[in-house]
Scaffold this motif. Structure first.
Motif, PDB file in Angstrom:
ATOM      1  N   VAL A  23     -32.394  91.764  21.883  1.00  0.00           N
ATOM      2  CA  VAL A  23     -30.941  91.632  22.066  1.00  0.00           C
ATOM      3  C   VAL A  23     -30.439  93.027  22.426  1.00  0.00           C
ATOM      4  O   VAL A  23     -30.549  93.954  21.620  1.00  0.00           O
ATOM      5  N   GLY A  24     -29.940  93.174  23.642  1.00  0.00           N
ATOM      6  CA  GLY A  24     -29.520  94.500  24.116  1.00  0.00           C
ATOM      7  C   GLY A  24     -28.113  94.848  23.664  1.00  0.00           C
ATOM      8  O   GLY A  24     -27.358  93.971  23.229  1.00  0.00           O
ATOM      9  N   PRO A  25     -27.716  96.121  23.792  1.00  0.00           N
ATOM     10  CA  PRO A  25     -26.354  96.524  23.438  1.00  0.00           C
ATOM     11  C   PRO A  25     -25.339  95.765  24.287  1.00  0.00           C
ATOM     12  O   PRO A  25     -25.525  95.618  25.504  1.00  0.00           O
ATOM     13  N   GLY A  26     -24.303  95.263  23.654  1.00  0.00           N
ATOM     14  CA  GLY A  26     -23.237  94.556  24.366  1.00  0.00           C
ATOM     15  C   GLY A  26     -23.628  93.176  24.848  1.00  0.00           C
ATOM     16  O   GLY A  26     -22.912  92.568  25.632  1.00  0.00           O
ATOM     17  N   GLU A  27     -24.747  92.674  24.356  1.00  0.00           N
ATOM     18  CA  GLU A  27     -25.244  91.369  24.827  1.00  0.00           C
ATOM     19  C   GLU A  27     -25.064  90.309  23.729  1.00  0.00           C
ATOM     20  O   GLU A  27     -25.368  90.557  22.561  1.00  0.00           O
ATOM     21  N   ILE A  28     -24.591  89.138  24.112  1.00  0.00           N
ATOM     22  CA  ILE A  28     -24.482  88.019  23.168  1.00  0.00           C
ATOM     23  C   ILE A  28     -25.584  87.020  23.532  1.00  0.00           C
ATOM     24  O   ILE A  28     -25.573  86.438  24.619  1.00  0.00           O
ATOM     25  N   VAL A  29     -26.532  86.875  22.626  1.00  0.00           N
ATOM     26  CA  VAL A  29     -27.684  86.004  22.884  1.00  0.00           C
ATOM     27  C   VAL A  29     -27.583  84.773  21.986  1.00  0.00           C
ATOM     28  O   VAL A  29     -27.452  84.897  20.760  1.00  0.00           O
ATOM     29  N   GLY A  30     -27.643  83.610  22.592  1.00  0.00           N
ATOM     30  CA  GLY A  30     -27.591  82.354  21.835  1.00  0.00           C
ATOM     31  C   GLY A  30     -28.995  81.910  21.465  1.00  0.00           C
ATOM     32  O   GLY A  30     -29.864  81.815  22.339  1.00  0.00           O
ATOM     33  N   LEU A  31     -29.202  81.660  20.192  1.00  0.00           N
ATOM     34  CA  LEU A  31     -30.492  81.137  19.734  1.00  0.00           C
ATOM     35  C   LEU A  31     -30.269  79.653  19.435  1.00  0.00           C
ATOM     36  O   LEU A  31     -29.609  79.295  18.464  1.00  0.00           O
ATOM     37  N   GLY A  38     -36.296  76.639  13.560  1.00  0.00           N
ATOM     38  CA  GLY A  38     -36.686  77.969  13.063  1.00  0.00           C
ATOM     39  C   GLY A  38     -35.626  79.042  13.268  1.00  0.00           C
ATOM     40  O   GLY A  38     -35.906  80.230  13.087  1.00  0.00           O
ATOM     41  N   LYS A  39     -34.398  78.635  13.593  1.00  0.00           N
ATOM     42  CA  LYS A  39     -33.338  79.611  13.893  1.00  0.00           C
ATOM     43  C   LYS A  39     -32.968  80.428  12.644  1.00  0.00           C
ATOM     44  O   LYS A  39     -32.941  81.652  12.676  1.00  0.00           O
ATOM     45  N   THR A  40     -32.667  79.721  11.552  1.00  0.00           N
ATOM     46  CA  THR A  40     -32.242  80.428  10.340  1.00  0.00           C
ATOM     47  C   THR A  40     -33.384  81.256   9.773  1.00  0.00           C
ATOM     48  O   THR A  40     -33.172  82.376   9.291  1.00  0.00           O
ATOM     49  N   THR A  41     -34.601  80.744   9.857  1.00  0.00           N
ATOM     50  CA  THR A  41     -35.755  81.519   9.371  1.00  0.00           C
ATOM     51  C   THR A  41     -35.873  82.811  10.170  1.00  0.00           C
ATOM     52  O   THR A  41     -36.124  83.882   9.601  1.00  0.00           O
ATOM     53  N   THR A  42     -35.654  82.728  11.489  1.00  0.00           N
ATOM     54  CA  THR A  42     -35.694  83.935  12.330  1.00  0.00           C
ATOM     55  C   THR A  42     -34.627  84.920  11.883  1.00  0.00           C
ATOM     56  O   THR A  42     -34.900  86.104  11.657  1.00  0.00           O
ATOM     57  N   ILE A  43     -33.401  84.432  11.723  1.00  0.00           N
ATOM     58  CA  ILE A  43     -32.290  85.321  11.329  1.00  0.00           C
ATOM     59  C   ILE A  43     -32.570  85.933   9.962  1.00  0.00           C
ATOM     60  O   ILE A  43     -32.334  87.120   9.739  1.00  0.00           O
ATOM     61  N   ASN A  44     -33.110  85.144   9.045  1.00  0.00           N
ATOM     62  CA  ASN A  44     -33.398  85.682   7.704  1.00  0.00           C
ATOM     63  C   ASN A  44     -34.451  86.784   7.755  1.00  0.00           C
ATOM     64  O   ASN A  44     -34.407  87.720   6.957  1.00  0.00           O
ATOM     65  N   MET A  45     -35.373  86.697   8.700  1.00  0.00           N
ATOM     66  CA  MET A  45     -36.364  87.780   8.837  1.00  0.00           C
ATOM     67  C   MET A  45     -35.726  89.016   9.465  1.00  0.00           C
ATOM     68  O   MET A  45     -36.035  90.139   9.072  1.00  0.00           O
ATOM     69  N   VAL A  46     -34.810  88.800  10.428  1.00  0.00           N
ATOM     70  CA  VAL A  46     -34.120  89.949  11.028  1.00  0.00           C
ATOM     71  C   VAL A  46     -33.343  90.701   9.951  1.00  0.00           C
ATOM     72  O   VAL A  46     -33.312  91.928   9.918  1.00  0.00           O
ATOM     73  N   MET A  47     -32.753  89.948   9.011  1.00  0.00           N
ATOM     74  CA  MET A  47     -31.929  90.586   7.967  1.00  0.00           C
ATOM     75  C   MET A  47     -32.753  91.127   6.808  1.00  0.00           C
ATOM     76  O   MET A  47     -32.198  91.671   5.865  1.00  0.00           O
TER      77      MET A  47
END
Ligand code: ATP
Length: 245
Positions: A23-31, A38-47
């Motif tokens: 995810v680049g600066p100034g970019e809005i990426v839709g998952l 696996g969306k929430t699992t991905t986000i939980n790993m990012v956090m």
């Protein structure tokens, strides 16, 4: 923000199965992806809430495993399903989080956010008594407190009426334009995604099957719109597997 071949399994279920993206600066990426993709699992790993089985998450070149507090101080999060403590007022919640994030000029920052999210009249109301849409707005205000460089939004407009959802999208877009923050945004509302996201990733069974500009991607795969493409991915992920990336 960069994800490198992230994996997380629960027993025999590969919830996230080798996911890589930037995810680049100034970019809005839709998952995007069907329930259980696996969306929430991905986000939980990012956090850093969940530890990946393998792979790495890095923000501005630093990984969570090596510089956890620094990396976490650069990001923030809001989700329709994660309300703030209900026994604190809106102001108290924002004050507590501003202390946790060491927000400079916190009173001023909170006043700005209360205005942006139309929360001034709820300033001294306990969050637990607010409607779900009002609570979501408080969560979004909290998510911008520390001027995050990376914003993780898990179904941020799920409980918002259409007018409020539109207002929130414009607040987030303005924030991104000013701050050059990157945003990872999950939603099941394809109209919203096509409007707000610069790029989308379609996830199915823990794998990214497709990615690209939400306005042009459907036609590339012979679909009328993003919703039709989403349904094709949800129903027949194997037919699209391996197309990207
Ligand atoms: P939704 O759109 O429904 O929110 P999602 O894409 O966010 O779905 P996840 O919540 O990431 O999906 O779940 C991915 C898979 O991992 C699902 O099959 C889910 O059942 C499983 N899973 C998630 N958390 C756990 C857990 N704590 N224990 C066991 N399985 C889990």
């Amino acid at each position: 923000m960069r994800l490198d071949v992230l994996r997380k399994s629960y027993g025999a279920v590969a919830a996230v199965d080798g996911v890589s993206f930037v995810v680049g600066p100034g970019e809005i990426v839709g998952l995007l992806g069907p329930n259980g993709a696996g969306k929430t699992t991905t986000i939980n790993m990012v956090m850093g809430v969940l530890e990946p089985d393998s792979g790495a998450v890095s923000v501005e070149g630093e990984t969570i495993s090596s510089r956890r507090s620094w990396v976490l101080s650069r990001m923030n999060f809001a989700a329709g399903y994660a309300p703030l403590p209900g026994n604190l007022t809106v102001y108290q919640n924002l004050r507590v989080f501003s202390l946790l994030y060491s927000v400079p000029n916190a009173r001023e920052r909170i006043a700005t956010l209360l205005g942006q999210f139309d929360l001034i009249r709820f300033r001294n109301v306990k969050c637990g008594t607010l409607s779900s849409g009002e609570q979501t707005r408080v969560s979004l205000a909290k998510a911008l407190l520390n001027l995050p460089h990376l914003l993780l939004l898990d179904e941020p407009t799920a409980s918002l009426d259409p007018a409020t959802a539109r207002h929130i999208r414009s607040v987030i877009r303005s924030y991104v334009a000013e701050s050059r923050a990157g945003v990872l945004w999950t939603s099941h509302n394809m109209h919203e995604v096509a409007e707000v996201c610069d790029r989308v990733l379609l996830l199915s069974r823990g794998r990214i099957l497709l990615g690209g500009n939400p306005k042009t991607l459907p036609a590339l795969h012979g679909k009328k719109n993003l919703e039709d493409l989403f349904i094709a991915v949800a129903l027949e992920p194997l037919s699209l597997e391996g197309v990207l990336p």
